[in-house]
Design a protein around this motif. Structure first.
Motif, PDB file in Angstrom:
ATOM      1  N   GLU A 224      21.455   4.407   4.144  1.00  0.00           N
ATOM      2  CA  GLU A 224      20.974   3.711   2.952  1.00  0.00           C
ATOM      3  C   GLU A 224      19.591   4.204   2.547  1.00  0.00           C
ATOM      4  OE1 GLU A 224      22.167   2.291   5.620  1.00  0.00           O
ATOM      5  OE2 GLU A 224      24.013   1.274   4.979  1.00  0.00           O
ATOM      6  N   GLU A 225      18.732   4.478   3.552  1.00  0.00           N
ATOM      7  CA  GLU A 225      17.379   4.940   3.261  1.00  0.00           C
ATOM      8  C   GLU A 225      17.407   6.270   2.518  1.00  0.00           C
ATOM      9  OE1 GLU A 225      13.296   5.507   3.024  1.00  0.00           O
ATOM     10  OE2 GLU A 225      14.440   3.692   3.472  1.00  0.00           O
ATOM     11  N   ALA A 226      18.220   7.199   2.968  1.00  0.00           N
ATOM     12  CA  ALA A 226      18.317   8.500   2.319  1.00  0.00           C
ATOM     13  C   ALA A 226      18.770   8.350   0.865  1.00  0.00           C
ATOM     14  CB  ALA A 226      19.282   9.399   3.080  1.00  0.00           C
ATOM     15  N   GLN A 227      19.715   7.442   0.628  1.00  0.00           N
ATOM     16  CA  GLN A 227      20.205   7.215  -0.732  1.00  0.00           C
ATOM     17  C   GLN A 227      19.128   6.593  -1.611  1.00  0.00           C
ATOM     18  OE1 GLN A 227      23.671   4.809  -0.005  1.00  0.00           O
ATOM     19  NE2 GLN A 227      25.014   6.584   0.289  1.00  0.00           N
ATOM     20  N   TYR A 228      18.419   5.599  -1.055  1.00  0.00           N
ATOM     21  CA  TYR A 228      17.372   4.934  -1.831  1.00  0.00           C
ATOM     22  C   TYR A 228      16.214   5.876  -2.152  1.00  0.00           C
ATOM     23  CZ  TYR A 228      19.337   0.227  -1.681  1.00  0.00           C
ATOM     24  OH  TYR A 228      20.131  -0.883  -1.882  1.00  0.00           O
ATOM     25  N   GLN A 229      15.879   6.767  -1.222  1.00  0.00           N
ATOM     26  CA  GLN A 229      14.828   7.742  -1.502  1.00  0.00           C
ATOM     27  C   GLN A 229      15.219   8.633  -2.669  1.00  0.00           C
ATOM     28  OE1 GLN A 229      13.200  10.025   1.713  1.00  0.00           O
ATOM     29  NE2 GLN A 229      13.016   8.292   3.105  1.00  0.00           N
ATOM     30  N   MET A 230      16.468   9.083  -2.672  1.00  0.00           N
ATOM     31  CA  MET A 230      16.946   9.936  -3.751  1.00  0.00           C
ATOM     32  C   MET A 230      16.922   9.181  -5.084  1.00  0.00           C
ATOM     33  SD  MET A 230      20.695  11.711  -4.174  1.00  0.00           S
ATOM     34  CE  MET A 230      21.451  10.084  -4.337  1.00  0.00           C
TER      35      MET A 230
ATOM     36  N   GLY B 137     -12.637  -2.262   0.894  1.00  0.00           N
ATOM     37  CA  GLY B 137     -11.795  -3.179   0.124  1.00  0.00           C
ATOM     38  C   GLY B 137     -10.958  -2.470  -0.922  1.00  0.00           C
ATOM     39  N   ILE B 138     -11.529  -1.445  -1.553  1.00  0.00           N
ATOM     40  CA  ILE B 138     -10.789  -0.670  -2.557  1.00  0.00           C
ATOM     41  C   ILE B 138      -9.613   0.051  -1.905  1.00  0.00           C
ATOM     42  CG2 ILE B 138     -10.928   1.355  -4.070  1.00  0.00           C
ATOM     43  CD1 ILE B 138     -13.793   0.462  -4.753  1.00  0.00           C
ATOM     44  N   GLU B 139      -9.860   0.634  -0.714  1.00  0.00           N
ATOM     45  CA  GLU B 139      -8.770   1.336  -0.031  1.00  0.00           C
ATOM     46  C   GLU B 139      -7.679   0.357   0.403  1.00  0.00           C
ATOM     47  OE1 GLU B 139      -8.306   5.026   2.942  1.00  0.00           O
ATOM     48  OE2 GLU B 139      -9.523   3.403   3.763  1.00  0.00           O
ATOM     49  N   ILE B 140      -8.069  -0.815   0.891  1.00  0.00           N
ATOM     50  CA  ILE B 140      -7.086  -1.829   1.265  1.00  0.00           C
ATOM     51  C   ILE B 140      -6.241  -2.212   0.055  1.00  0.00           C
ATOM     52  CG2 ILE B 140      -6.799  -4.243   1.999  1.00  0.00           C
ATOM     53  CD1 ILE B 140      -9.320  -3.866   3.731  1.00  0.00           C
ATOM     54  N   HIS B 141      -6.903  -2.450  -1.073  1.00  0.00           N
ATOM     55  CA  HIS B 141      -6.197  -2.823  -2.309  1.00  0.00           C
ATOM     56  C   HIS B 141      -5.210  -1.733  -2.727  1.00  0.00           C
ATOM     57  CE1 HIS B 141      -5.502  -4.562  -6.266  1.00  0.00           C
ATOM     58  NE2 HIS B 141      -5.790  -3.390  -6.795  1.00  0.00           N
ATOM     59  N   HIS B 142      -5.637  -0.477  -2.640  1.00  0.00           N
ATOM     60  CA  HIS B 142      -4.743   0.629  -2.992  1.00  0.00           C
ATOM     61  C   HIS B 142      -3.509   0.645  -2.085  1.00  0.00           C
ATOM     62  CE1 HIS B 142      -8.037   3.154  -5.127  1.00  0.00           C
ATOM     63  NE2 HIS B 142      -7.241   2.602  -6.011  1.00  0.00           N
ATOM     64  N   LEU B 143      -3.738   0.529  -0.790  1.00  0.00           N
ATOM     65  CA  LEU B 143      -2.633   0.706   0.158  1.00  0.00           C
ATOM     66  C   LEU B 143      -1.677  -0.478   0.197  1.00  0.00           C
ATOM     67  CD1 LEU B 143      -4.556   2.646   2.896  1.00  0.00           C
ATOM     68  CD2 LEU B 143      -2.505   3.416   1.709  1.00  0.00           C
ATOM     69  N   LEU B 144      -2.090  -1.627  -0.289  1.00  0.00           N
ATOM     70  CA  LEU B 144      -1.145  -2.734  -0.415  1.00  0.00           C
ATOM     71  C   LEU B 144      -0.026  -2.371  -1.386  1.00  0.00           C
ATOM     72  CD1 LEU B 144      -3.484  -5.881  -0.519  1.00  0.00           C
ATOM     73  CD2 LEU B 144      -2.086  -5.069   1.383  1.00  0.00           C
ATOM     74  N   GLY B 145      -0.339  -1.433  -2.290  1.00  0.00           N
ATOM     75  CA  GLY B 145       0.679  -0.972  -3.232  1.00  0.00           C
ATOM     76  C   GLY B 145       1.238   0.398  -2.917  1.00  0.00           C
ATOM     77  N   PHE B 146       0.445   1.249  -2.270  1.00  0.00           N
ATOM     78  CA  PHE B 146       0.845   2.640  -2.050  1.00  0.00           C
ATOM     79  C   PHE B 146       1.544   2.877  -0.714  1.00  0.00           C
ATOM     80  CE2 PHE B 146      -2.980   4.005  -4.849  1.00  0.00           C
ATOM     81  CZ  PHE B 146      -2.262   3.655  -5.990  1.00  0.00           C
ATOM     82  N   LEU B 147       1.402   1.969   0.245  1.00  0.00           N
ATOM     83  CA  LEU B 147       2.031   2.179   1.551  1.00  0.00           C
ATOM     84  C   LEU B 147       3.547   2.162   1.399  1.00  0.00           C
ATOM     85  CD1 LEU B 147       0.943   2.530   4.493  1.00  0.00           C
ATOM     86  CD2 LEU B 147       1.565   0.149   4.855  1.00  0.00           C
ATOM     87  N   ARG B 148       4.221   3.132   2.002  1.00  0.00           N
ATOM     88  CA  ARG B 148       5.673   3.254   1.860  1.00  0.00           C
ATOM     89  C   ARG B 148       6.359   3.119   3.226  1.00  0.00           C
ATOM     90  NH1 ARG B 148       4.464   2.367  -2.615  1.00  0.00           N
ATOM     91  NH2 ARG B 148       4.734   3.710  -4.452  1.00  0.00           N
ATOM     92  N   PHE B 149       7.344   2.240   3.288  1.00  0.00           N
ATOM     93  CA  PHE B 149       8.138   2.061   4.507  1.00  0.00           C
ATOM     94  C   PHE B 149       9.450   2.829   4.368  1.00  0.00           C
ATOM     95  CE2 PHE B 149       5.358  -1.605   4.672  1.00  0.00           C
ATOM     96  CZ  PHE B 149       5.075  -1.738   6.032  1.00  0.00           C
ATOM     97  N   ARG B 150       9.888   3.407   5.488  1.00  0.00           N
ATOM     98  CA  ARG B 150      11.174   4.091   5.542  1.00  0.00           C
ATOM     99  C   ARG B 150      12.011   3.461   6.650  1.00  0.00           C
ATOM    100  NH1 ARG B 150       7.351   7.983   4.227  1.00  0.00           N
ATOM    101  NH2 ARG B 150       7.955   9.533   2.644  1.00  0.00           N
TER     102      ARG B 150
END
Length: 254
Positions: free
Chosen positions: A213-219, A128-141
């Motif tokens: 757009e993704e490259a710009q947003y990452q920067m 559950g702790i890992e799930i909670h973390h990844l709801l915020g830490f997972l990054r989409f590109r």
């Protein structure tokens, strides 16, 4: 008396099929154990039997768990079953046995004096702790074809636990979440139900082509993270507590 060990597939379906087959044996539950994968050391006076995952059998057990124990216990048992810990199958099995036998009143998972329930509680909390973390830490590109892709390497097999959240948040997006450790991914076509695909992605991370757009947003996002940082108050130890190093491999800002 001879003991029996049922060898199960490392999945919710596999473990619950093992529970079903254990009851079908009609033997003393104290002399039946479930385990994930082949045993390293075989014990004397013990028979080993491999169990093939069966959707119908596992569904019956799943419905029984929900009906008899309630939603909270159901969730905790499911979270324990996707843990990376190999002891999970036996702990889940004997917790279910205890609950169905009616040895305790009230919420099954409140009775932590039972060693199997305590183990399921521990595994569920860790997952559950890992799930909670990844709801915020997972990054989409965003890839050049417009698909949003998230790569990650979780300790626990939690992709199916994360997908309902992101399907609800991104219902009109084509996206995929890829577990690099277990080599499978979940796909969500926009406006449709998500599903699982076993196997690696058809391209490597080095071959990914991002949209302009993704490259710009990452920067911009990296610049934002640097600009709000207060160098004089940098605290690496506290930062690691709030954001463990193992999550940073797939995060844009790192």
């Amino acid at each position: 008396m001879e003991e029996t060990v049922l060898i199960c597939e490392d999945s919710i379906e596999g473990i619950l099929t093992g529970v079903y087959e254990a009851y079908a044996l009609r033997k003393d539950h104290d002399r039946i154990h479930l385990q994930i994968g082949e045993a390293d050391n075989y014990r004397l006076f013990t028979s080993y039997c491999e169990v093939q995952a069966d959707e119908e059998k596992s569904s019956k057990v799943l419905r029984t768990i929900y009906r008899r124990f309630g939603e909270d216990a159901f969730t905790q048992l499911c979270q324990a079953m996707v843990s990376y810990d190999d002891a999970k199958a036996d702990a889940v099995y004997h917790t279910i046995v205890t609950g169905i036998a009616g040895r305790y009143r009230g919420n099954l998972m409140d009775h932590l004096s039972d060693r199997y329930i305590q183990e399921v509680f521990r595994l569920s909390r860790s997952t559950g702790i890992e799930i909670h973390h990844l709801l915020g830490f997972l990054r989409f590109r965003e890839l050049s074809n417009g698909i949003l892709l998230a790569r990650y390497s979780p300790k626990n097999d939690i992709t199916t636990m994360l997908m309902p959240h992101f399907a609800d948040r991104l219902p009109k997006e084509d996206f995929a979440v890829y577990d690099e450790h277990r080599k499978y991914y979940a796909v969500h076509p926009k406006g449709k139900q998500w599903y699982l695909v076993r196997g690696e992605l058809p391209f490597t991370q080095e071959q990914e082509e991002y949209s302009q757009e993704e490259a710009q947003y990452q920067m911009l996002y990296r610049h934002f993270c640097r600009s709000i940082a207060i160098t004089e108050r940098e605290n690496p130890k506290l930062q690691r507590n709030m954001l463990p190093l193992r999550f940073r491999q797939h995060m844009v800002e790192f």
